[in-house]
Design a protein around this motif. Structure first.
Motif, PDB file in Angstrom:
ATOM      1  N   LYS A   1       0.731  -1.374   0.130  1.00 17.18           N
ATOM      2  CA  LYS A   1      -0.153  -0.007  -0.077  1.00 17.18           C
ATOM      3  C   LYS A   1       0.852   1.333   0.010  1.00 17.18           C
ATOM      4  CE  LYS A   1      -4.034   2.265   2.402  1.00 17.18           C
ATOM      5  NZ  LYS A   1      -4.310   2.747   1.028  1.00 17.18           N
ATOM      6  N   PRO A   2       1.886   1.383   0.795  1.00 11.58           N
ATOM      7  CA  PRO A   2       2.465   2.832   0.796  1.00 11.58           C
ATOM      8  C   PRO A   2       3.231   2.901  -0.682  1.00 11.58           C
ATOM      9  CG  PRO A   2       3.243   1.450   2.610  1.00 11.58           C
ATOM     10  CD  PRO A   2       2.224   0.572   1.977  1.00 11.58           C
ATOM     11  N   TYR A   3       3.388   1.803  -1.241  1.00 16.37           N
ATOM     12  CA  TYR A   3       4.350   2.166  -2.531  1.00 16.37           C
ATOM     13  C   TYR A   3       3.325   2.501  -3.716  1.00 16.37           C
ATOM     14  CZ  TYR A   3       8.190   0.088   0.039  1.00 16.37           C
ATOM     15  OH  TYR A   3       8.999  -0.322   1.044  1.00 16.37           O
ATOM     16  N   ALA A   4       2.297   1.561  -3.694  1.00 16.51           N
ATOM     17  CA  ALA A   4       1.122   1.933  -4.585  1.00 16.51           C
ATOM     18  C   ALA A   4       0.573   3.229  -4.264  1.00 16.51           C
ATOM     19  CB  ALA A   4       0.029   0.996  -4.644  1.00 16.51           C
ATOM     20  N   ASP A   5       0.400   3.786  -3.112  1.00 12.42           N
ATOM     21  CA  ASP A   5      -0.186   4.918  -2.849  1.00 12.42           C
ATOM     22  C   ASP A   5       0.679   6.147  -3.428  1.00 12.42           C
ATOM     23  OD1 ASP A   5      -2.646   3.821  -1.444  1.00 12.42           O
ATOM     24  OD2 ASP A   5      -1.824   4.313   0.593  1.00 12.42           O
ATOM     25  N   HIS A   6       1.848   5.820  -3.146  1.00 14.32           N
ATOM     26  CA  HIS A   6       2.919   6.861  -3.560  1.00 14.32           C
ATOM     27  C   HIS A   6       2.765   7.153  -5.181  1.00 14.32           C
ATOM     28  CE1 HIS A   6       6.096   9.527  -3.580  1.00 14.32           C
ATOM     29  NE2 HIS A   6       6.839   8.787  -4.268  1.00 14.32           N
ATOM     30  N   LEU A   7       2.697   5.953  -6.033  1.00 10.11           N
ATOM     31  CA  LEU A   7       2.726   6.167  -7.312  1.00 10.11           C
ATOM     32  C   LEU A   7       1.252   6.524  -7.801  1.00 10.11           C
ATOM     33  CD1 LEU A   7       3.916   2.249  -8.270  1.00 10.11           C
ATOM     34  CD2 LEU A   7       5.199   4.337  -8.472  1.00 10.11           C
ATOM     35  N   VAL A   8       0.309   6.658  -7.120  1.00  9.05           N
ATOM     36  CA  VAL A   8      -0.885   6.948  -7.374  1.00  9.05           C
ATOM     37  C   VAL A   8      -0.952   8.580  -7.301  1.00  9.05           C
ATOM     38  CG1 VAL A   8      -3.227   7.508  -6.742  1.00  9.05           C
ATOM     39  CG2 VAL A   8      -2.382   5.176  -6.940  1.00  9.05           C
ATOM     40  N   LYS A   9       0.034   8.902  -6.178  1.00 11.57           N
ATOM     41  CA  LYS A   9      -0.139  10.288  -5.930  1.00 11.57           C
ATOM     42  C   LYS A   9       0.846  11.108  -6.761  1.00 11.57           C
ATOM     43  CE  LYS A   9       1.929  13.275  -2.386  1.00 11.57           C
ATOM     44  NZ  LYS A   9       2.802  13.383  -0.961  1.00 11.57           N
ATOM     45  N   VAL A  10       2.169  10.686  -7.267  1.00 10.93           N
ATOM     46  CA  VAL A  10       2.778  11.280  -8.039  1.00 10.93           C
ATOM     47  C   VAL A  10       2.402  11.220  -9.723  1.00 10.93           C
ATOM     48  CG1 VAL A  10       4.637  11.133  -6.464  1.00 10.93           C
ATOM     49  CG2 VAL A  10       4.653   9.323  -8.285  1.00 10.93           C
ATOM     50  N   PHE A  11       1.899  10.070  -9.865  1.00  8.71           N
ATOM     51  CA  PHE A  11       1.587  10.003 -11.422  1.00  8.71           C
ATOM     52  C   PHE A  11      -0.028  10.456 -11.728  1.00  8.71           C
ATOM     53  CE2 PHE A  11       5.326   7.147 -11.584  1.00  8.71           C
ATOM     54  CZ  PHE A  11       5.801   7.818 -12.594  1.00  8.71           C
ATOM     55  N   GLY A  12      -0.867  10.148 -10.708  1.00  7.16           N
ATOM     56  CA  GLY A  12      -2.201  10.132 -11.008  1.00  7.16           C
ATOM     57  C   GLY A  12      -2.469   9.027 -11.904  1.00  7.16           C
ATOM     58  N   ALA A  13      -3.985   8.859 -11.774  1.00  9.78           N
ATOM     59  CA  ALA A  13      -4.550   7.686 -12.395  1.00  9.78           C
ATOM     60  C   ALA A  13      -4.472   7.857 -13.754  1.00  9.78           C
ATOM     61  CB  ALA A  13      -6.100   7.594 -11.914  1.00  9.78           C
TER      62      ALA A  13
ATOM     63  N   HIS B   1      -7.119  -4.018  -7.172  1.00 14.05           N
ATOM     64  CA  HIS B   1      -8.461  -3.337  -6.885  1.00 14.05           C
ATOM     65  C   HIS B   1      -8.511  -2.853  -5.432  1.00 14.05           C
ATOM     66  CE1 HIS B   1      -9.852  -4.834 -10.896  1.00 14.05           C
ATOM     67  NE2 HIS B   1     -10.656  -4.168 -10.928  1.00 14.05           N
ATOM     68  N   GLU B   2      -8.080  -3.650  -4.614  1.00 13.10           N
ATOM     69  CA  GLU B   2      -8.049  -3.063  -3.164  1.00 13.10           C
ATOM     70  C   GLU B   2      -7.315  -1.727  -3.104  1.00 13.10           C
ATOM     71  OE1 GLU B   2      -7.467  -4.709   1.390  1.00 13.10           O
ATOM     72  OE2 GLU B   2      -7.517  -6.210  -0.375  1.00 13.10           O
ATOM     73  N   LEU B   3      -6.054  -1.565  -3.640  1.00 12.43           N
ATOM     74  CA  LEU B   3      -5.163  -0.700  -3.556  1.00 12.43           C
ATOM     75  C   LEU B   3      -5.654   0.583  -4.139  1.00 12.43           C
ATOM     76  CD1 LEU B   3      -1.646  -2.663  -4.243  1.00 12.43           C
ATOM     77  CD2 LEU B   3      -2.520  -1.773  -2.180  1.00 12.43           C
ATOM     78  N   THR B   4      -6.523   0.423  -5.210  1.00 16.23           N
ATOM     79  CA  THR B   4      -7.056   1.511  -5.942  1.00 16.23           C
ATOM     80  C   THR B   4      -8.612   1.816  -5.412  1.00 16.23           C
ATOM     81  OG1 THR B   4      -7.635   0.110  -7.712  1.00 16.23           O
ATOM     82  CG2 THR B   4      -5.732   1.185  -7.646  1.00 16.23           C
ATOM     83  N   SER B   5      -8.996   1.047  -4.462  1.00 13.44           N
ATOM     84  CA  SER B   5     -10.502   1.303  -4.135  1.00 13.44           C
ATOM     85  C   SER B   5     -10.745   2.591  -3.532  1.00 13.44           C
ATOM     86  CB  SER B   5     -10.946   0.392  -2.865  1.00 13.44           C
ATOM     87  OG  SER B   5     -10.036   0.546  -1.790  1.00 13.44           O
ATOM     88  N   GLY B   6      -9.930   3.758  -3.098  1.00 16.37           N
ATOM     89  CA  GLY B   6     -10.044   4.856  -2.755  1.00 16.37           C
ATOM     90  C   GLY B   6     -10.261   5.873  -3.960  1.00 16.37           C
ATOM     91  N   LEU B   7     -10.022   5.453  -5.052  1.00 15.49           N
ATOM     92  CA  LEU B   7     -10.236   6.382  -6.234  1.00 15.49           C
ATOM     93  C   LEU B   7     -11.437   6.414  -6.713  1.00 15.49           C
ATOM     94  CD1 LEU B   7      -7.018   5.163  -8.207  1.00 15.49           C
ATOM     95  CD2 LEU B   7      -7.119   7.334  -6.487  1.00 15.49           C
ATOM     96  N   SER B   8     -11.867   7.545  -7.609  1.00 20.67           N
ATOM     97  CA  SER B   8     -13.188   7.840  -8.184  1.00 20.67           C
ATOM     98  C   SER B   8     -13.332   6.631  -9.272  1.00 20.67           C
ATOM     99  CB  SER B   8     -13.076   9.150  -8.638  1.00 20.67           C
ATOM    100  OG  SER B   8     -12.298   9.044  -9.908  1.00 20.67           O
ATOM    101  N   GLU B   9     -14.419   6.629  -9.700  1.00 19.71           N
ATOM    102  CA  GLU B   9     -14.755   5.553 -10.754  1.00 19.71           C
ATOM    103  C   GLU B   9     -14.022   6.014 -12.141  1.00 19.71           C
ATOM    104  OE1 GLU B   9     -18.837   3.838 -13.368  1.00 19.71           O
ATOM    105  OE2 GLU B   9     -18.866   4.998 -11.725  1.00 19.71           O
ATOM    106  N   ALA B  10     -13.762   7.098 -12.148  1.00 20.51           N
ATOM    107  CA  ALA B  10     -12.936   7.643 -13.438  1.00 20.51           C
ATOM    108  C   ALA B  10     -11.553   7.276 -13.376  1.00 20.51           C
ATOM    109  CB  ALA B  10     -13.265   8.884 -13.675  1.00 20.51           C
ATOM    110  N   GLY B  11     -10.757   7.372 -11.967  1.00 23.54           N
ATOM    111  CA  GLY B  11      -9.694   7.120 -11.807  1.00 23.54           C
ATOM    112  C   GLY B  11      -9.253   5.582 -11.945  1.00 23.54           C
TER     113      GLY B  11
END
Length: 277
Positions: free
Chosen positions: A214-226, A252-262
């Protein structure tokens, strides 16, 4: 979620072809042939309909093998092959391969090259700068040591579409996040760079958990964006530590906090745009 779910990173291989030099005893469980028929049950279970097949051997012959599979199987939407960028005929080879309707780019096996700065050699730059005009992209098989080099490459060739494979292979098993986190954040500031949400379980090892990732996946989402992040399975390498369905569920669990579009971007839209699917 997108109408078309895309796996942006997987492999097929045929051992008897003889150019998979990395397949030693350490990968014995996956030292067998893998073809589209082997992938079909996983794709059907996940609802994935298109994939990007990526090179696993440093030969043009393997690229032609993959293009042959793509001619026969419609689930293969794009092929990322290999070309010797130091060769005098590198550009001619790229031009020839680019005539195939499913050839989308190349992936030098940078992680296996001792010289961290190899990709910045004049011969490599000369070949890479021809790729945008051919509609080709660059898959960057990196380790954390390469991240500043990748940033220099992105600056040197701002028209070259670059995608980082496997999040640049952070040291997840050891719980080390720096300097990877800072370096990949710096790389992500280059607008021509995208990233694959792939390979993380392999870097975490047999004791992997979603919490470890999760910390690594969250960071990738943060810096690159969906919009610059795309799901990839890295199957069948994935099978060394987890099955396809386990990583599909974890992603899917790692990206569950994103919007449907994300989520739609990560599981299809980004790959469709990047690889012109």
């Amino acid at each position: 979620m997108p109408t078309t779910l895309i796996d942006a990173h997987q492999h097929y291989w045929q051992i008897a072809r003889g150019d998979y030099g990395w397949m030693g005893p350490q990968v014995e469980p996956i030292r067998r042939d893998y073809f589209p028929a082997d992938m079909k049950p996983h794709l059907d279970a996940a609802g994935v309909t298109r994939t990007v097949v990526v090179q696993a051997a440093p030969t043009v012959a393997e690229t032609e093998f993959m293009l042959g599979l793509a001619d026969e199987d419609n689930t293969i939407a794009a092929v990322v092959g290999w070309v010797d960028l130091h060769a005098a005929d590198a550009v001619a080879t790229l031009e020839r391969l680019a005539r195939h309707p499913k050839f989308r780019g190349i992936r030098p096996m940078l992680q296996d090259i001792e010289d961290t700065f190899d990709i910045l050699a004049p011969a490599c730059i000369a070949a890479l700068e021809r790729m945008p005009a051919l509609g080709l992209s660059f898959d960057a098989l990196l380790q954390p040591r390469h991240l500043p080099v990748a940033a220099a490459l992105a600056d040197r060739l701002p028209d070259l579409a670059i995608v980082v494979d496997h999040g640049a292979k952070p040291f997840i098993a050891d719980g080390i996040i720096e300097p990877w986190a800072s370096d990949i954040a710096a790389l992500a500031r280059r607008p021509n760079v995208s990233c694959k949400l792939s390979g993380l379980i392999t870097e975490a090892g047999a004791e992997w958990s979603v919490a470890m990732l999760k910390p690594y996946a969250d960071h990738l989402v943060k810096v690159f964006g969906a919009e610059r992040l795309m799901f990839g399975s890295d199957w069948p390498v994935l099978d060394l530590t987890a099955g396809y369905e386990a990583w599909w569920s974890a992603a899917h669990e790692l990206t569950s906090g994103l919007s449907e579009a994300g989520r739609a971007a990560i599981f299809g839209g980004t790959a469709a745009r990047f690889y012109r699917i």
